[in-house]
Design an enzyme around this catalytic site. Structure first.
Site, PDB file in Angstrom:
ATOM      1  CG  HIS A 143      -1.949  -1.055   1.204  1.00  0.00           C
ATOM      2  ND1 HIS A 143      -3.079  -0.991   0.418  1.00  0.00           N
ATOM      3  CD2 HIS A 143      -2.008  -2.240   1.848  1.00  0.00           C
ATOM      4  CE1 HIS A 143      -3.794  -2.087   0.596  1.00  0.00           C
ATOM      5  NE2 HIS A 143      -3.169  -2.867   1.456  1.00  0.00           N
ATOM      6  CB  THR A 148      12.309  -7.700   4.747  1.00  0.00           C
ATOM      7  OG1 THR A 148      13.557  -7.910   5.407  1.00  0.00           O
ATOM      8  CG2 THR A 148      11.154  -7.985   5.699  1.00  0.00           C
ATOM      9  CE  LYS A 149      17.323  -5.305   4.476  1.00  0.00           C
ATOM     10  NZ  LYS A 149      18.370  -4.565   5.026  1.00  0.00           N
ATOM     11  CB  ALA A 158       8.577 -22.822  10.227  1.00  0.00           C
TER      12      ALA A 158
END
Length: 163
Positions: A85, A137-138, A132
């Site tokens: 978003h 994020t990278k 798990a």
């Protein structure tokens, strides 16, 4: 929508394409377990899932420019969202600011454990394992083992001579 040969879908699987450019391509022998939810949107490249890939129960795939390679295992309750978003204008409601689409690539022969989250803009390299509950994020290099929040590479699957 293009669906290959010998694709299996358990009950409650939902596959949707929202816009005219939002294509969905499913390779041969792909298996969708119960409750998988796939939604292509963003009027971009759509979603592609390679041959012999397994998508576990209650996994969600959503967005645009999302590519999952061949021979991957994606465990239950995973979330792969190739969108985000826009929220930069504090004077406007977030739900009115639209979305951004960077894309996600999960290369061939990867295993994502239960509850893995993959964020927009990430590439997971070939042969990698994501533990798990990890939040990716990278980018993850090929043949890596990554765990944690945020996911960090803790070892390589390559032999020491190959590293």
């Amino acid at each position: 929508m293009q669906i290959g040969d010998k694709v299996s879908m358990d009950r409650d699987v939902r596959i949707r394409s929202v816009g005219p450019k939002d294509k969905i391509k499913i390779g041969d022998s792909v298996s969708f377990d119960r409750g998988v939810d796939i939604k292509a949107h963003g009027n971009q490249n759509g979603i592609e899932i390679g041959d012999r890939t397994y998508i576990g129960p209650y996994t969600c795939l959503s967005g645009a420019k999302l590519k999952i390679g061949k021979d991957c295992l994606i465990a239950s309750h995973s979330s792969i969202y190739s969108n985000n978003h826009i929220f930069s204008n504090v004077g406007q409601n977030i739900n009115q600011q639209g979305n951004s689409y960077e894309g996600i690539t999960i290369e061939d022969n990867c295993w994502l454990g239960t509850g893995v989250k993959v964020m927009d803009g990430v590439t997971i390299g070939e042969g990698s394992i994501i533990g798990a509950g990890a939040i990716v994020t990278k980018n993850i290099p090929p043949y890596s083992i990554a765990v944690g929040v945020p996911a960090k590479v803790i070892s390589s699957r390559r032999e020491p001579a190959e590293v």
